[in-house]
Design an enzyme around this catalytic site. Structure first.
Site, PDB file in Angstrom:
ATOM      1  N   GLY A  52       8.276   1.357   3.746  1.00  0.00           N
ATOM      2  CA  GLY A  52       7.378   2.022   4.708  1.00  0.00           C
ATOM      3  C   GLY A  52       6.952   0.996   5.950  1.00  0.00           C
TER       4      GLY A  52
ATOM      5  NE  ARG B 156       4.042 -37.522   1.767  1.00  0.00           N
ATOM      6  CZ  ARG B 156       4.604 -38.320   2.738  1.00  0.00           C
ATOM      7  NH1 ARG B 156       4.109 -39.433   3.072  1.00  0.00           N
ATOM      8  NH2 ARG B 156       5.970 -38.165   2.980  1.00  0.00           N
TER       9      ARG B 156
ATOM     10  NE  ARG C  51      -1.972   3.422   6.312  1.00  0.00           N
ATOM     11  CZ  ARG C  51      -1.956   4.185   5.094  1.00  0.00           C
ATOM     12  NH1 ARG C  51      -2.804   4.977   4.774  1.00  0.00           N
ATOM     13  NH2 ARG C  51      -0.884   4.361   4.456  1.00  0.00           N
TER      14      ARG C  51
HETATM   15  C1  UD1 Z   1       0.772   7.373  -1.413  1.00  0.00           C
HETATM   16  C2  UD1 Z   1       1.011   8.843  -2.001  1.00  0.00           C
HETATM   17  C3  UD1 Z   1      -0.397   9.115  -2.260  1.00  0.00           C
HETATM   18  C4  UD1 Z   1      -0.864   8.172  -3.505  1.00  0.00           C
HETATM   19  C5  UD1 Z   1      -0.915   6.639  -2.899  1.00  0.00           C
HETATM   20  C6  UD1 Z   1      -0.952   5.624  -3.958  1.00  0.00           C
HETATM   21  C7  UD1 Z   1       2.717  10.051  -0.832  1.00  0.00           C
HETATM   22  C8  UD1 Z   1       3.101  10.717   0.307  1.00  0.00           C
HETATM   23  N1  UD1 Z   1       1.550   9.794  -0.959  1.00  0.00           N
HETATM   24  O1  UD1 Z   1       0.092   7.244  -0.378  1.00  0.00           O
HETATM   25  O2  UD1 Z   1      -0.507  10.420  -3.317  1.00  0.00           O
HETATM   26  O3  UD1 Z   1      -2.246   8.386  -3.928  1.00  0.00           O
HETATM   27  O4  UD1 Z   1       0.449   6.357  -2.336  1.00  0.00           O
HETATM   28  O5  UD1 Z   1      -1.417   4.481  -3.298  1.00  0.00           O
HETATM   29  O6  UD1 Z   1       3.406   9.414  -1.738  1.00  0.00           O
HETATM   30  N2  UD1 Z   1       7.055   4.068   1.404  1.00  0.00           N
HETATM   31  C9  UD1 Z   1       8.641   4.119   1.766  1.00  0.00           C
HETATM   32  N3  UD1 Z   1       9.253   5.038   2.626  1.00  0.00           N
HETATM   33  C10 UD1 Z   1       8.635   6.055   3.226  1.00  0.00           C
HETATM   34  C11 UD1 Z   1       7.090   6.001   3.200  1.00  0.00           C
HETATM   35  C12 UD1 Z   1       6.565   4.972   2.398  1.00  0.00           C
HETATM   36  O7  UD1 Z   1       9.186   3.242   1.115  1.00  0.00           O
HETATM   37  O8  UD1 Z   1       9.128   6.696   4.218  1.00  0.00           O
HETATM   38  C13 UD1 Z   1       6.849   3.216   0.653  1.00  0.00           C
HETATM   39  C14 UD1 Z   1       5.870   2.224   1.363  1.00  0.00           C
HETATM   40  O9  UD1 Z   1       6.342   0.999   1.946  1.00  0.00           O
HETATM   41  C15 UD1 Z   1       4.638   2.137   0.398  1.00  0.00           C
HETATM   42  C16 UD1 Z   1       4.777   3.311  -0.383  1.00  0.00           C
HETATM   43  O10 UD1 Z   1       5.834   3.825  -0.192  1.00  0.00           O
HETATM   44  O11 UD1 Z   1       4.958   0.801  -0.507  1.00  0.00           O
HETATM   45  C17 UD1 Z   1       3.568   4.164  -0.598  1.00  0.00           C
HETATM   46  O12 UD1 Z   1       3.578   4.424   1.151  1.00  0.00           O
HETATM   47  P1  UD1 Z   1       2.345   4.629   1.755  1.00  0.00           P
HETATM   48  O13 UD1 Z   1       2.443   4.971   3.168  1.00  0.00           O
HETATM   49  O14 UD1 Z   1       1.292   3.346   1.576  1.00  0.00           O
HETATM   50  O15 UD1 Z   1       1.651   5.876   0.971  1.00  0.00           O
HETATM   51  P2  UD1 Z   1      -0.064   6.451   0.877  1.00  0.00           P
HETATM   52  O16 UD1 Z   1      -0.342   6.750   2.054  1.00  0.00           O
HETATM   53  O17 UD1 Z   1      -0.861   5.213   0.472  1.00  0.00           O
HETATM   54 CA    CA Z   2      -0.148   3.138   0.159  1.00  0.00          CA
END
Ligand code: UD1
Ligand code: CA
Length: 471
Positions: free
Chosen positions: A16, A343, A20
């Protein structure tokens, strides 16, 4: 690691953007307790007994992959591979990228941004999944403030019907306090086919992993949910406030365990201890103390106020305050500080004192040796009961190479002596204050190398009688 190796493969979502966070560093590489978040997640997976993980990377993929490789090191018992998600089209899309590399029957989905997850909790999920022969086992949590998380929507019979993201939720759903942690065990083939049926008709236009739950349920698969025992542990770090909260929670966890084991921590708010540290009962950690890396601190030590230890060993009864100690070993009863810097590569014997504004590097100080004041001892072997006077300097670097200084037991190094290395000061030898020694001072001898004081009687009065200099 207790428990048998599971048939599951961990699938860590770490591609991701981390928008934020407003950071140049990929979100999952932000450290918590000194280790990148994604590495903590992998360590929890390994701790839960898994032998295999796939990490899906995208934003800053090279850096993330390198950090994971470096952090895991060579571990034949844990194999980690990587899949790329070039465009971040959602957590479900990310899972689809990683799935072909997962060969196990079950897949344990893990968020890369949940640094507080604990191995025990993951093991509970795996065991419940296996025990029930479930299609999906979700880890959920009840939070007093569920803002930002996906909500668990249940049927009247209590079964999980769907997971609704905050942005897609109606006010009634937003009031639900049970949330999805993004930790879930799926039968591999079920996850693949369920995601294949999910669309992107949602507020973010993304393929959501949680939507696979709705599909699985509609197909009549067994979907079960486990409530997290420690809701604080499922925290997903999306911004810097959450990062600070994670740091504080981890610190409280580590310090709490130390206190339970008999360590005094006078001010937990300003004390930072790496979980890899071994701290014995009856150690006192005073305010503003940082213990970094795999330090070992034996019983009866007092560390702080203002101590920073890194990768060092303190034998019993040492005291370190307002000082920095790196990569060094202190024998029993040593006293370091205030304002000393050890050190890397120092080995102090028993009851050694390294005091005010003393710097020591790559040196051995024998039992009872004292280096009380302003001085530099580098690349040196000092015997027992050596006195290092104020201002003593080992001249260890000639501009090209480092050279070693050897000082025998009981030698006395007078104030402001310069020892030009390589050099040997014999057992019990005496170096006169102010001497710049460019050769050996044999055992029992006095080495003196300085100009004599020349006295000019009445000089001050004669100078004062001169006419003042022109303006
Ligand atoms: C996500 C969940 C939510 C949950 C929350 C818990 C989804 C749609 N939502 O929301 O239900 O309550 O986590 O913390 O799954 N990532 C990818 N590729 C992408 C998007 C995200 O690898 O295209 C990875 C991000 O790097 C991250 C994780 O997935 O480590 C979660 O993504 P994030 O955008 O943080 O999701 P939340 O909005 O927190
Ligand atoms: Ca998250």
């Amino acid at each position: 690691v207790s428990g048998r190796p599971s048939a599951a493969c961990a699938l860590v979502l770490a591609a991701g953007l981390g928008k934020r966070m407003r950071s140049a560093l990929p979100k999952v590489l932000h450290p918590v307790g000194g280790r990148p978040m994604v590495l903590r997640v992998l360590q929890a997976a390994r701790g839960a007994g898994l032998a295999e993980a796939v990490v899906v990377t995208g934003r800053g993929a090279d850096a993330v992959e390198e950090a994971v490789r470096a952090g895991l090191g060579q571990q034949s018992s844990f194999v980690c591979s990587f899949a790329r998600q070039e465009e971040q089209l959602g957590t479900g899309h990310a899972a689809l990228r990683g799935l072909p590399l997962c060969r196990a029957q079950d897949v344990l989905i893990l968020p890369g941004d949940a640094p507080l997850l604990q191995a025990d909790e993951l093991r509970r999920v795996l065991e419940a999944h296996a025990a029930a022969g479930a299609g999906v086992t979700l880890l959920t949590a009840r939070l007093s403030d569920p803002t930002g998380y996906g909500r668990i929507v249940r049927d009247p019979d209590g079964g999980v019907r769907a997971i609704v993201e905050e942005r897609d939720a109606d006010p009634g759903q937003r009031a639900i306090t049970e949330i999805f942690t993004l930790v879930a065990c799926f039968r591999r083939d079920l996850l693949a086919s369920a995601l294949g049926e999910c669309g992107t008709e949602n507020a973010q236009g993304e393929l959501y992993l949680p939507d696979a739950v709705r599909v699985a349920r509609a197909r009549g698969e067994l979907v079960q949910a486990l409530l997290a025992r420690e809701p604080a542990d499922v925290l997903g770090v999306n911004d810097r406030r959450a990062l600070a909260a994670a740091e504080a929670a981890l610190r409280a966890r580590v310090l709490g365990a130390l206190m339970e084991a008999g360590v005094t921590v006078t001010d937990p708010a300003t004390t930072f201890v790496d979980e890899a540290a071994q701290v014995a009962p009856d150690v006192r950690l005073l305010p503003m103390t940082v213990v970094e890396g795999a330090c070992r601190i034996a019983a009866g030590c007092e560390v702080g106020p203002g101590a920073h230890l890194r990768d060092s060993v303190l034998e019993a009864g040492c005291r370190v305050w307002h000082s920095v100690v790196e990569g060094s070993t202190l024998g029993p009863g040593c006293a370091v500080g205030p304002y000393a810097h050890l050190r890397p590569g120092c080995r102090l014997g028993r009851d050694v004192v390294v005091g005010n504004f003393a710097e020591v590097k790559n040196a051995v100080l024998g039992d009872g040796t004292k280096q009380h004041h302003h001085s530099y001892v580098g690349d040196a072997d000092l015997g027992a009961a050596v006195n290092v006077g104020a201002g003593v300097v080992t001249v260890n670097f000639d501009g090209q190479r480092k050279h070693r200084t050897t000082v025998g037991d009981g030698a006395f190094l007078g104030c402001n002596a310069n020892l030009i290395a390589p050099i040997e000061i014999g057992r019990g030898a005496f170096v006169a204050a102010g001497s710049t020694c460019d050769g050996p001072d044999p055992a029992g001898a006095l080495g003196i190398a300085r100009a004599r004081l020349e006295v000019r009687e009445g000089w001050v009065a004669r100078r004062n009688a001169l006419p003042p200099p022109p303006p």
